[in-house]
Write an enzyme that holds these catalytic residues in place. Structure first.
Site, PDB file in Angstrom:
ATOM      1  N   LYS B  78      14.261  28.915  13.428  1.00 22.69           N
ATOM      2  CA  LYS B  78      13.491  27.896  12.715  1.00 22.69           C
ATOM      3  C   LYS B  78      12.118  28.497  12.424  1.00 22.69           C
ATOM      4  O   LYS B  78      11.567  29.230  13.254  1.00 22.69           O
ATOM      5  CB  LYS B  78      13.360  26.665  13.622  1.00 22.69           C
ATOM      6  CG  LYS B  78      12.659  25.470  12.987  1.00 22.69           C
ATOM      7  CD  LYS B  78      12.653  24.286  13.966  1.00 22.69           C
ATOM      8  CE  LYS B  78      12.039  23.033  13.344  1.00 22.69           C
ATOM      9  NZ  LYS B  78      12.082  21.872  14.265  1.00 22.69           N
ATOM     10  N   SER B 153      14.123  17.728  12.101  1.00 27.59           N
ATOM     11  CA  SER B 153      13.425  18.704  11.287  1.00 27.59           C
ATOM     12  C   SER B 153      14.081  20.084  11.281  1.00 27.59           C
ATOM     13  O   SER B 153      13.822  20.878  10.383  1.00 27.59           O
ATOM     14  CB  SER B 153      11.985  18.846  11.783  1.00 27.59           C
ATOM     15  OG  SER B 153      11.971  19.399  13.089  1.00 27.59           O
ATOM     16  N   SER B 177      14.980  16.446  16.634  1.00 26.67           N
ATOM     17  CA  SER B 177      14.967  17.453  15.572  1.00 26.67           C
ATOM     18  C   SER B 177      16.004  18.561  15.707  1.00 26.67           C
ATOM     19  O   SER B 177      16.246  19.307  14.765  1.00 26.67           O
ATOM     20  CB  SER B 177      13.581  18.094  15.452  1.00 26.67           C
ATOM     21  OG  SER B 177      12.727  17.227  14.744  1.00 26.67           O
TER      22      SER B 177
END
Ligand SMILES: [Zn+2]
Lengths: 488, 490
Positions: B78, B153, B177
């Site tokens: 990420k 996210s 997330s």
């Protein structure tokens, strides 16, 4: 006009700690290096970096708390103080707000008339310092500001007093006492010029007899005891004048200019801050158990008050001498090093406060940089004690020692300063002096006994100071009392 | 829907037996990423040269017989993890050109094991979002249906695994997330216990809630990845110094007699019927495996979303203060002075949702409001944590849905932030309680979108989540089905 008012002063002192590394990272705290050379992701406030508390900082805070009679909190919290400024890399300062490490302490200070007065300490907390802004001073850089973050994240203690002081003298006495303690503890180098010990003063006045406090002004960042006194005095006058003219004191921060002796308001955006304190989620609550506190308590260095008692009671020094010796930790340490080698504390004290301190002052040196070490000084004192040299010769030896760094015995040997104790040799000089000064001899015998000093002085002069003054005195008196053989 | 995809262990065996080299593997992934990324927008940065260098180093290590299970395995991160020398945007304009000067601890640990890092994955800006639509670089697309969101996210991290564009990825989970996008993309996602994995070098959103975790094709892969990144880190004061068990060894064995809690507050009317169907089937599977279902109560569940949006935004408002244009990141300076430089840089650098949360958080911490909002939220948080601890007196693990619905169409909720916030209603409580939770594939909607189940465990009981999830995987094939818009072939 001022006499109508009572002054109320509370002090906030920022003590910069002498830990080797910063409070939340491993960077060095050394002063004066190339800008931004002592930084890392943590003190630069880079994304993702996290603070880790320096254990030494906590121990220093506990020491300071113990030395100022504070309660040490079993659990304390770090908080974020949020505001924007270019010298503050994270946009918040890590400090303590609720639950500081130390609370409810006090210090006794000496006030007018030699009386003791107790000044309350509200709290002591740990926090990180900010960086520094440098303003461009070359044609290309003028108008620009540069950020140096070497100082960012260096550890501070903020010591907040109760509003217990009633004059600038009391404020100074408190500050000097606190200053002395943090230096004794080794927590701070005490260097005021470099900002290691910075003071903010909250000053208000109120008509005598009034209970509630007047509105206070905060005087910021003053870096010498003299300026603090000046700034407080200026502030008292300013507030008294305001009130006399029917005006009102407004709560504000003021900056004192030591060049003009005047302070000016810092009103405006600086004042409007809502710091939005909240517990820093990156740091866990600091838990301190009794065992840790006791371990630190037993290792606490001896503090000035206890030294004073020991010097007067165990060493038998005069009160004045003791207080001069303890005023600076380094001096006290020098003195104790001497006493450890030579047990006449009184003469150690006399030499340190006399010859040594005079010489240090003349050369603008601190005792830590003295070319004459305790061992060397004691070398002189021992030779005085065993009558190898007289007190006067000792001063000569000291001078040579200061210049050359040589040991006392070598100086005495090389310069032939060894005291003459051969009574035959001394008698020869005594006889010669008596023979050369018949008028004075007659006067002495007629009752002017004070002239003994004159005769002894002459003998010492002729012996170049090497004759044992005691022996000279004794012999001279004997010879003057009875006419010499063959004398008219 | 073939099931050709490999697990980390299978691939490791091929590397060790020289059936394939890490370089070949890495080249193949890079080629497929190159071919598919335009359509799916999963990678924000592709680290071609760095990845190939890591692959070569891994091949040398394998040759020397010194390989770890992750040596030579292509992974991705990420874009919230700092990785030295690599651009790290956090999905934001304000860090568009920020090159990380150091490695986060999780990344350093993967590098030590010789993993190959392919690149940085799309995400909602500063991890604030539930659909990836808050990315400053456009939303990632769901490999199961490119008109749907990936969730967020960690949308890019979930989609990369689903699209076979990495063997496994790292995400972060503040309020769901990792788990919510894992559910939407049909992969396994684990949010470890707070303190289990170091947060050092991970860009902070809400420090007391953020936790790093793996996103993988299978529970076993998840166990391998967690084992690699978990453990005490002296650089993170909130990481916990407790033993990291051998998660892979813990997978073995049946789950007979395991007590699974079903919180009544989570199974209320109005739950999406397809989600309900999948969870009911999941319960039946666990019952068949010998587990025992127990109703539990988490009475403060209703307050979780409100509590979360006070605490998370308060912390974020402070965490994001450092993006001021002074030392790094975007600076807009029109010469109007310092305050204007701050204003203009932040106005240009942050997106709408980030600004909204900074304002919410600033408000919650403001003098006069602190007690009513932030402090009260902290008290509610304590109650929520106590709810969980009380429930764990009776059960070993708690089973719930991950998200109220399957992945929704792009654009559906972008104008309704409150509706968007409710996407995390089932995942937020585990963050507030600080405990571990895992999302794993449990079924599909009629439209063919994956639906996950959530297992919530006791603090530091990741091993039991993994064991229970692994047992489930042994009797189901949801996790091995392949998305139609799958870039990768490995
Ligand atoms: Zn540093």
């Amino acid at each position: 006009m001022r006499d109508k008012y009572e002054v109320v002063i509370g002090l906030e002192v920022h003590v910069q700690m002498t830990t080797r590394t910063k409070i939340f990272c491993g960077c060095s705290t050394t002063f004066g290096n190339e800008p931004n050379s002592q930084t890392c992701p943590v003190c630069l406030g880079l994304p993702g970096a996290l603070p880790v508390l320096n254990k030494q900082v906590v121990e220093n805070a506990i020491m300071t708390g113990l030395a100022t009679n504070c309660k040490i909190a079993p659990r304390s919290l770090f908080a974020r103080k949020n505001y924007f400024y270019p010298d503050l890399p994270k946009g918040y300062q890590i400090s303590q707000f609720e639950l500081p490490i130390c609370e409810q302490g006090w210090l006794d200070i000496e006030v007018e008339g030699g009386k003791q007065k107790r000044i309350g300490i509200t709290r002591i907390h740990m926090e990180e310092d900010a960086g520094k802004l440098l303003h461009g001073d070359t044609p290309e850089s003028s108008g620009n500001s540069f950020v140096d973050l070497n100082r960012a994240c260096t550890p501070l203690l903020e010591v907040v007093s109760e509003p217990d002081m009633r004059s600038s003298d009391e404020a100074i006495a408190y500050l000097k006492k606190l200053h002395q303690i943090v230096i004794y503890l080794g927590v701070c180098d005490g260097n005021l010029e470099e900002g290691s010990f910075r003071c903010d003063a909250n000053v208000s006045i109120r008509p005598r007899g009034q209970k509630e406090l007047g509105t206070r002004a905060e005087l910021k960042n003053i870096n010498s005891f003299r300026f603090i006194k000046q700034a407080i005095e200026y502030e008292i006058d300013r507030q008294a004048e305001l009130l006399e003219d029917g005006g009102k004191v407004i709560q504000e921060t003021r900056l004192f200019d030591s060049n003009t002796g005047v302070s000016r308001s810092m009103r405006g955006k600086e004042e409007a801050h809502d710091y939005r304190y909240f517990p820093d989620p990156d740091l866990v609550p600091l838990v301190i158990d009794e065992t840790w506190i006791e371990a630190i308590r037993t290792e606490l260095p001896e503090l000035p008050e206890s030294k004073y008692r020991r010097y007067t009671e165990t060493f038998g020094l005069q009160a004045y001498d003791a207080s001069v010796l303890i005023a600076e930790k380094a001096v006290a340490e020098y003195f104790e090093a001497c006493v450890a080698l030579f047990d006449d504390a009184k003469s150690c004290a006399n030499w340190i406060m006399g010859e040594l301190s005079r010489r240090l002052n003349d050369n603008g040196l601190t005792i830590a940089h003295s070319p004459v070490t305790p061992e060397m000084l004691v070398g002189i004192l021992q030779r005085v004690a065993d009558n190898t040299i007289s007190g006067n010769i000792a001063k000569k030896v000291f001078e040579t020692m200061w210049q050359s760094g040589q040991e006392a015995d070598i100086i005495i040997e090389e310069q032939g300063l060894k005291q003459v104790t051969d009574s035959g040799a001394i008698e020869k000089i005594v006889d010669a002096v008596i023979a050369a000064n018949p008028e004075q001899v007659a006067d002495y015998r007629a009752g002017k006994e004070k002239l003994i000093g004159f005769f002894v002085g002459k003998v010492m002069q002729q012996s170049k100071g090497k004759a044992n003054p005691g022996m000279v005195n004794e012999l001279m008196k004997k010879k003057l009392a009875f006419p010499l053989y063959g004398e008219k | 829907m073939s099931s050709t995809s490999l697990t980390i262990r299978a691939l490791h065996d091929k590397l060790i037996s020289s059936e394939i080299t890490s370089r070949q593997l890495t080249e193949s992934f890079l080629q497929e990423i190159g071919a598919t990324n335009d359509a799916l927008n999963i990678y924000l940065t592709i680290c071609r040269d760095e990845a190939l260098a890591m692959a070569d180093a891994a091949d040398r290590r394998i040759e020397k017989g010194d390989a770890d299970i992750l040596t030579g395995i292509p992974l991705a991160l990420k874009d919230i993890f700092l990785s030295e020398g690599v651009r790290t945007t956090c999905g934001s304009q304000i860090l568009e050109n920020f090159i990380a000067p150091y490695d986060s601890t999780a990344v350093a640990r993967l590098k030590e094991r010789g993993a190959v890092l392919l690149g940085k994955l799309n995400m909602d800006e500063f991890a604030m979002g539930s659909s990836n639509e808050n990315s400053a670089f456009g939303a990632a697309r769901n490999p199961w249906d490119t008109s749907c969101v990936t969730g967020g996210s960690s949308g890019g991290s979930a989609a990369a695994v689903a699209a076979r564009m990495a063997m496994a990825t790292l995400g972060t989970d503040t309020g769901g997330s990792i788990r919510q996008p894992a559910s939407h993309c049909g992969v396994v996602g684990l949010k470890p216990t707070y303190g289990r994995v170091s947060r050092y070098g991970v860009i902070a959103y809400a420090s007391s809630l953020d936790q790093v975790g793996p996103m993988t094709r299978s529970v076993e892969d998840c166990a391998i990845m967690l084992g690699a990144i978990a453990g005490y880190d002296p650089l993170d004061s909130t990481s916990i110094d407790t033993l990291v068990p051998d998660y892979c060894a813990g997978l073995i064995g049946d789950i007979k007699g395991v007590r699974i809690g079903l919180p009544k507050e989570y199974f209320v009317d109005g739950l999406d019927p397809e989600v309900k169907r999948v969870i009911d089937a999941t319960i039946a599977t666990y019952t068949d495996l010998g587990a025992q279902m127990v109703e539990v109560s988490l009475p403060h569940t209703d307050y979780a979303v409100a509590c979360y949006y006070l605490i998370a935004t308060a912390e974020a408002s402070s965490n994001l203060a450092r993006y001021d244009g002074v030392r790094f990141g975007k600076r807009v300076d029109k010469g109007d002075g310092l305050i204007e430089m701050y204003r203009q840089s932040r106005a240009a650098g942050f997106g709408a949702e980030v600004k909204r949360r900074i304002m919410l958080g600033t408000y919650a911490l403001s003098s006069g409001y602190y007690d009513a909002y932030y402090l009260k939220a902290q008290k509610v948080r304590t109650l929520i944590r106590q709810d969980f601890l009380a429930a764990f007196e009776k059960v070993d693990v708690i089973l719930t849905p991950v998200a109220p619905t399957p992945a929704f169409p792009l654009g559906e909720k972008t104008n309704d932030p409150l509706q968007m916030y409710l996407s995390d209603i089932f995942t937020i409580p585990a963050n507030l309680a600080g405990t571990c939770a895992m999302s794993l594939p449990a079924g599909f909607s009629d439209a063919g979108l994956p639906i996950g189940q959530q297992l919530i465990g006791k603090p530091f009981a990741e091993a039991s989540l993994l064991k229970i999830g692994h047992a489930f995987e042994q009797v189901t094939d949801w996790h091995s089905r392949q998305a139609p818009n799958c870039g990768g072939t490995i």
